[in-house]
Design a protein around this motif. Structure first.
Motif, PDB file in Angstrom:
ATOM      1  N   GLU A  42       0.823  -1.204   0.000  1.00 47.19           N
ATOM      2  CA  GLU A  42       0.000   0.000   0.000  1.00 47.19           C
ATOM      3  C   GLU A  42       0.862   1.262   0.000  1.00 47.19           C
ATOM      4  OE1 GLU A  42      -2.802  -0.282   3.318  1.00 47.19           O
ATOM      5  OE2 GLU A  42      -2.341  -2.413   3.404  1.00 47.19           O
ATOM      6  N   PRO A  43       1.126   1.850  -1.156  1.00 45.49           N
ATOM      7  CA  PRO A  43       1.838   3.122  -1.150  1.00 45.49           C
ATOM      8  C   PRO A  43       0.919   4.223  -0.625  1.00 45.49           C
ATOM      9  CG  PRO A  43       1.096   2.610  -3.356  1.00 45.49           C
ATOM     10  CD  PRO A  43       0.733   1.429  -2.491  1.00 45.49           C
ATOM     11  N   GLY A  44       1.524   5.226  -0.009  1.00 52.59           N
ATOM     12  CA  GLY A  44       0.672   6.293   0.494  1.00 52.59           C
ATOM     13  C   GLY A  44       1.409   7.503   1.018  1.00 52.59           C
ATOM     14  N   LEU A  45       0.611   8.504   1.313  1.00 53.13           N
ATOM     15  CA  LEU A  45       1.079   9.723   1.975  1.00 53.13           C
ATOM     16  C   LEU A  45       0.628   9.592   3.422  1.00 53.13           C
ATOM     17  CD1 LEU A  45      -0.007  12.319  -0.752  1.00 53.13           C
ATOM     18  CD2 LEU A  45       2.133  11.020  -0.575  1.00 53.13           C
ATOM     19  N   LEU A  46       1.587   9.465   4.336  1.00 51.09           N
ATOM     20  CA  LEU A  46       1.264   9.057   5.699  1.00 51.09           C
ATOM     21  C   LEU A  46       1.704  10.065   6.752  1.00 51.09           C
ATOM     22  CD1 LEU A  46       2.181   5.273   5.445  1.00 51.09           C
ATOM     23  CD2 LEU A  46      -0.067   6.329   5.351  1.00 51.09           C
ATOM     24  N   GLY A  47       1.183  11.256   6.674  1.00 50.87           N
ATOM     25  CA  GLY A  47       1.330  12.200   7.772  1.00 50.87           C
ATOM     26  C   GLY A  47       2.562  13.078   7.776  1.00 50.87           C
ATOM     27  N   HIS A  48       3.437  12.913   6.796  1.00 53.72           N
ATOM     28  CA  HIS A  48       4.627  13.765   6.765  1.00 53.72           C
ATOM     29  C   HIS A  48       4.538  14.809   5.664  1.00 53.72           C
ATOM     30  CE1 HIS A  48       6.622  11.291   9.730  1.00 53.72           C
ATOM     31  NE2 HIS A  48       6.140  10.253   9.077  1.00 53.72           N
TER      32      HIS A  48
END
Length: 164
Positions: free
Chosen positions: A140-146
């Motif tokens: 699961e690629p993603g944008l995780l809070g950074h």
């Protein structure tokens, strides 16, 4: 909208693994995450701590739920090779996945979750057969809070490309 807001996004991509080989690390693996910080949500000895590895770490038989957080100084895009069954490493079937994100037309680093529920969680899931954990790996690629906040009138884009 009229207000800025924080967000995360993940693309839950399930890959079929041939020959019920998802629990065989020579046939099912994710390479390309060396240098990422790792939060292992299953390893009780880890207790939510962040570990760093210079090289890829192998998947081990059993439940897998790891968050690979991008290094701040690099990896604005994600590029991984995923083993999905067949022969051993270098001989089996693989796919390549790339992912990239941007906010307000500026690249942002991409993180990745690797997941397989194993026996007990597979049995507890209503949309999953008891044995299906042997046939899949979720990457699961993603944008995780950074990433920065999304300001009013701006847009976020997240793209995933899979190559056979």
């Amino acid at each position: 909208g009229s207000d800025a807001f924080n967000f995360n996004c993940l693309q839950h991509t399930y890959f079929a693994v041939d020959g019920n080989a998802a629990q065989d690390p020579t046939k099912c693996y994710v390479h390309g995450l060396g240098g990422y910080s790792v939060i292992d949500k299953v390893d009780s000895a880890n207790d939510g701590k962040v570990a760093s590895y210079d090289e890829d770490i192998d998947l081990t038989p059993g439940e897998v739920d790891r968050v690979y957080v991008h290094p701040e100084e690099k990896h604005s895009s994600l590029s991984v090779k995923i083993g999905v069954g067949g022969g051993g490493e270098g001989e089996g079937k693989t796919v390549k996945m790339e992912a990239m994100g941007e906010i307000d037309e500026s690249p942002v680093p991409v993180s990745c979750v690797v997941w397989n529920p194993y026996i007990e969680k597979a049995k507890a899931m209503g949309d999953f057969t008891d044995e299906q954990y042997k046939e899949m790996i979720c990457v699961e690629p993603g944008l995780l809070g950074h990433q920065p906040v999304l300001n009013p009138g701006k847009e976020a884009r997240f793209t995933q490309i899979i190559f056979a």
